[in-house]
Design a protein around this motif. Sequence first.
Motif, PDB file in Angstrom:
ATOM      1  N   VAL A  63       0.847  -1.193   0.000  1.00 55.26           N
ATOM      2  CA  VAL A  63       0.000   0.000   0.000  1.00 55.26           C
ATOM      3  C   VAL A  63       0.885   1.246   0.000  1.00 55.26           C
ATOM      4  N   PHE A  65       2.193   4.640   0.945  1.00 54.31           N
ATOM      5  CA  PHE A  65       1.927   5.411   2.158  1.00 54.31           C
ATOM      6  C   PHE A  65       3.125   6.314   2.401  1.00 54.31           C
ATOM      7  N   LYS A  69       6.098   2.261   0.813  1.00 56.12           N
ATOM      8  CA  LYS A  69       4.953   1.363   0.779  1.00 56.12           C
ATOM      9  C   LYS A  69       4.894   0.611   2.093  1.00 56.12           C
ATOM     10  N   SER A 118      -7.771   3.766   4.585  1.00 53.18           N
ATOM     11  CA  SER A 118      -8.444   4.259   3.378  1.00 53.18           C
ATOM     12  C   SER A 118      -7.635   3.896   2.129  1.00 53.18           C
ATOM     13  N   ARG A 119      -6.324   4.158   2.200  1.00 53.96           N
ATOM     14  CA  ARG A 119      -5.460   3.866   1.049  1.00 53.96           C
ATOM     15  C   ARG A 119      -5.443   2.359   0.773  1.00 53.96           C
ATOM     16  N   SER A 123      -6.244   0.072  -2.672  1.00 54.16           N
ATOM     17  CA  SER A 123      -5.276  -0.875  -3.246  1.00 54.16           C
ATOM     18  C   SER A 123      -5.888  -2.276  -3.297  1.00 54.16           C
ATOM     19  N   LEU A 145     -11.052   9.044   1.850  1.00 52.09           N
ATOM     20  CA  LEU A 145     -11.295   8.206   0.668  1.00 52.09           C
ATOM     21  C   LEU A 145     -11.913   8.976  -0.505  1.00 52.09           C
ATOM     22  N   MET A 148      -9.188  10.872  -2.071  1.00 52.20           N
ATOM     23  CA  MET A 148      -8.267  10.009  -2.815  1.00 52.20           C
ATOM     24  C   MET A 148      -8.874   9.611  -4.163  1.00 52.20           C
ATOM     25  N   ARG A 152      -7.225  10.647  -7.669  1.00 48.86           N
ATOM     26  CA  ARG A 152      -6.757   9.560  -8.521  1.00 48.86           C
ATOM     27  C   ARG A 152      -7.312   9.733  -9.936  1.00 48.86           C
ATOM     28  N   ALA A 185      -0.735  10.682   3.314  1.00 46.08           N
ATOM     29  CA  ALA A 185      -1.912  10.197   2.585  1.00 46.08           C
ATOM     30  C   ALA A 185      -1.721  10.263   1.071  1.00 46.08           C
ATOM     31  N   ASN A 186      -0.542  10.698   0.626  1.00 49.40           N
ATOM     32  CA  ASN A 186      -0.240  10.789  -0.808  1.00 49.40           C
ATOM     33  C   ASN A 186      -1.276  11.632  -1.551  1.00 49.40           C
TER      34      ASN A 186
END
Length: 490
Positions: A63, A65, A69, A118-119, A123, A145, A148, A152, A185-186
């Motif tokens: 994942v 993060f 990852k 959430s991430r 994934s 979420l 994200m 995305r 949280a990217n």
Amino acid sequence: MKVLFVSAEATPFAKTGGLGDVVGSLPVALRRLGVDVCLALPFYRIIREKNFGRRLLLDKLEVPFGNGKLAARIWETRIHKSIPVYLIERDEMYDRSGIYGGPSGDYDDNFERFAFFSRAVLSMADTIGISPDLIHCHDWHTGLLPAMLSERFRDSKTQSRLPSVFTIHNVGYQGLFPADKLSLANLPREVFYRPDGLEYYGKICLLKAGIVYSDAVTTVSPTYANEIQTPEYGMGMEGILRYRRASLFGILNGVDYELWNPARDPEIPVQYSPGSMAGKKACKRSLLKEMNLDPFLVKRPLLAMISRLDAQKGLDLLLQVLDDLLALDVGLVVLGSGDEGIEKNLKEAVRSHAGRVGLVIGFDEPLARRIIAGADIFLLPSRYEPCGLTQMYALKYGTVPVVRATGGLEDTVTAFDAENQDGNGFKFGPYEPDAFLSAVSRAVETFDRPLVWARVIANGMKEDFSWDRSAAQYRELYQKIIGRSASSNV
Ligand code: ADP
């Protein structure tokens, strides 16, 4: 239609309040309506200990993060054999004694725990090919979420945007964290700084993220949907909620009557139903004994309160009127857990009332059921109440609610009108001790007129707050959003 629920709680796996009840039972009702629902939860220690049958789906999910990852394992279990529940395992984050915190307060890394969750859900959905048409997120824990999903989509011009619904179960819990955590949280920094971004007085606000980025926001009763758009109830979110009001819907929570029904409840001493109420008397006798209360109370009203010990729930009002209440010749049972200050005040207040007041500190669902069945009057003097489930349980168990007219309490309790003999409970408006005491007094006076009291009870037991109607409203909302997003993605 396939919908992925994402939540920090769901019965029977993990519950600290109404969120758990709702996320555990709404998917079942949606499934009955033909919606293909699945659910994702963190794999807490309490879930491991309960030993639900489960199978390993993914041994190592990578994942993204922060700069790197982190690995997670994915397990699958089921609700009612038919609803897949995906458990995100990362022991360093979720293998702890509590869900949100321990005796000394919330865990310091709750941002990391829920941002990672959430991430990881995204994934996981990609890796195992869940392909939902919509993601339904619940409360601040999952507020990142929708952000994200939105970012995305912006990054990938080939992917169509997956829509989301965000449900606010309580606007008082906002998930506020230091701004420097956002990079974990990217998400790009501009999601923070934009006026309609995640920033709230210099902090990251995960509840605001859910409100801003989701396709629709729902809350758990129509009255609360209106209230949270005002400064009195919005807790700082009223502005952004008013801004989103065209996409804000109040859908009343339902009750799973398979689980909450005095005719079938295995936890209560004697089952009963509207046509055969002797069991309720037996439940009361048994409760008086269990709580060491004076047997004369068999003939007098037994009041009860079951609640998180939180300023929201009106325990200060209860304490202020306690002596006057007891002067009405009643008994009182309180079950609660939470704030230590409130706990201490309760303990002090009841010390001098042995035999008349029973207090249990703790979270104990079987006891909650015995209290709901054994009491005559159920108290909910809440400052605010998004929906409230216990008053609906109380109605089904023939226990008459006395509530403050706010949020879902306003929507589910109707004041008894002696003239027309309709109404299922007693209500008061201002958050003031006298108003509360006067509503309880009206209930006690009515208790003293057995035929009229039997009518109030019968009216309550007849109420039907089953999930079917509310689940149909959610399905309609999903359909609208999925249709709209499909046409805007073309
Ligand atoms: P909230 O989510 O604000 O706590 P709700 O009325 O929506 O309030 O839901 C509360 C749920 O938690 C109900 O199922 C209630 O019976 C349960 N509950 C609250 N406190 C306790 C407790 N101390 N022991 C057992 N169950 C409790």
